[in-house]
Design a protein around this motif. Structure first.
Motif, PDB file in Angstrom:
ATOM      1  N   ALA A  84       0.823  -1.207   0.000  1.00 10.82           N
ATOM      2  CA  ALA A  84       0.000   0.000   0.000  1.00 10.82           C
ATOM      3  C   ALA A  84       0.859   1.261   0.000  1.00 10.82           C
ATOM      4  O   ALA A  84       0.567   2.230  -0.710  1.00 10.82           O
ATOM      5  CB  ALA A  84      -0.947  -0.007   1.198  1.00 10.82           C
ATOM      6  N   ALA A  85       1.928   1.255   0.778  1.00 16.30           N
ATOM      7  CA  ALA A  85       2.828   2.418   0.803  1.00 16.30           C
ATOM      8  C   ALA A  85       3.475   2.616  -0.567  1.00 16.30           C
ATOM      9  O   ALA A  85       3.550   3.744  -1.070  1.00 16.30           O
ATOM     10  CB  ALA A  85       3.884   2.243   1.881  1.00 16.30           C
ATOM     11  N   PHE A  86       3.932   1.532  -1.173  1.00 20.03           N
ATOM     12  CA  PHE A  86       4.497   1.640  -2.526  1.00 20.03           C
ATOM     13  C   PHE A  86       3.446   2.105  -3.530  1.00 20.03           C
ATOM     14  O   PHE A  86       3.745   2.845  -4.462  1.00 20.03           O
ATOM     15  CB  PHE A  86       5.106   0.311  -2.975  1.00 20.03           C
ATOM     16  N   SER A  87       2.213   1.666  -3.356  1.00 16.42           N
ATOM     17  CA  SER A  87       1.140   2.092  -4.259  1.00 16.42           C
ATOM     18  C   SER A  87       0.900   3.592  -4.137  1.00 16.42           C
ATOM     19  O   SER A  87       0.652   4.268  -5.141  1.00 16.42           O
ATOM     20  CB  SER A  87      -0.149   1.327  -3.958  1.00 16.42           C
ATOM     21  N   GLY A  88       0.945   4.108  -2.923  1.00 15.35           N
ATOM     22  CA  GLY A  88       0.808   5.554  -2.744  1.00 15.35           C
ATOM     23  C   GLY A  88       1.934   6.304  -3.426  1.00 15.35           C
ATOM     24  O   GLY A  88       1.719   7.320  -4.091  1.00 15.35           O
TER      25      GLY A  88
END
Length: 179
Positions: free
Chosen positions: A15-19
């Protein structure tokens, strides 16, 4: 071993990488560490909320099961089946990231182009493989939870992009977003 914690950890890191990916390429400034961190935190926040869906699905399935112990065993097996393809995928991503950060400029650029670029495009296939692993190892209930989890992690980037980084919308720090 319960696969819930490693799967949750993979989910929040993804999720952090997606952001970050939702924001990447939208700002021409050279020093944008704060903006990158803010984008990753936005992805983390959205992803954490979305990952409640598979957790709640699992809880409902366990609470409504005729034999909760048998259902738990099946979901655990399905979770391990789901975890294996994702662990392999995450290992490939980590190796590419290590190459990107540790190698000289040209080699790190090659690692980005050959490794991280294609791996980003393969995320949906990795999740499909994880769903297949969940089905084979744990049955239909595991597939349901895996599908909900896969939909959650694949939704983070578009949701973050749509809410904060839509083309034509001014960025929160006043810099105009690209068209």
């Amino acid at each position: 071993m319960t696969p819930a914690l490693p799967l949750a950890a993979l989910g929040v890191v993804d999720a952090a990488f997606s952001g970050f990916r939702a924001y990447a390429g939208r700002d021409a400034r050279i020093r944008k560490h704060r903006a990158n961190l803010r984008a990753a935190l936005r992805g983390l926040a959205v992803g954490t909320v979305l990952l409640l869906a598979p957790a709640l699905t699992a809880v409902v399935l366990l609470l409504t099961a005729a034999d909760p112990h048998r259902a738990y065993a099946a979901l655990t097996a399905g979770g391990l089946g789901y975890l294996l393809p994702l662990a392999l995928y995450a290992t490939a991503v980590l190796l590419s990231l290590a190459a990107y950060f540790l190698l000289p400029f040209r080699a790190s650029t090659l690692a980005m182009v050959v490794g991280l670029g294609p791996l980003t495009l393969l995320r949906p296939l990795a999740i499909a493989a994880a769903c297949l692993g969940a089905l084979l190892a744990g049955g239909w209930a595991s597939l349901l939870i895996g599908t909900v989890a896969g939909a959650a992690v694949l939704s983070v980037e578009p949701l973050v992009h749509r809410h904060w980084y839509r083309p034509g919308r001014a960025a929160p720090d006043g810099v105009a977003a690209e068209h």
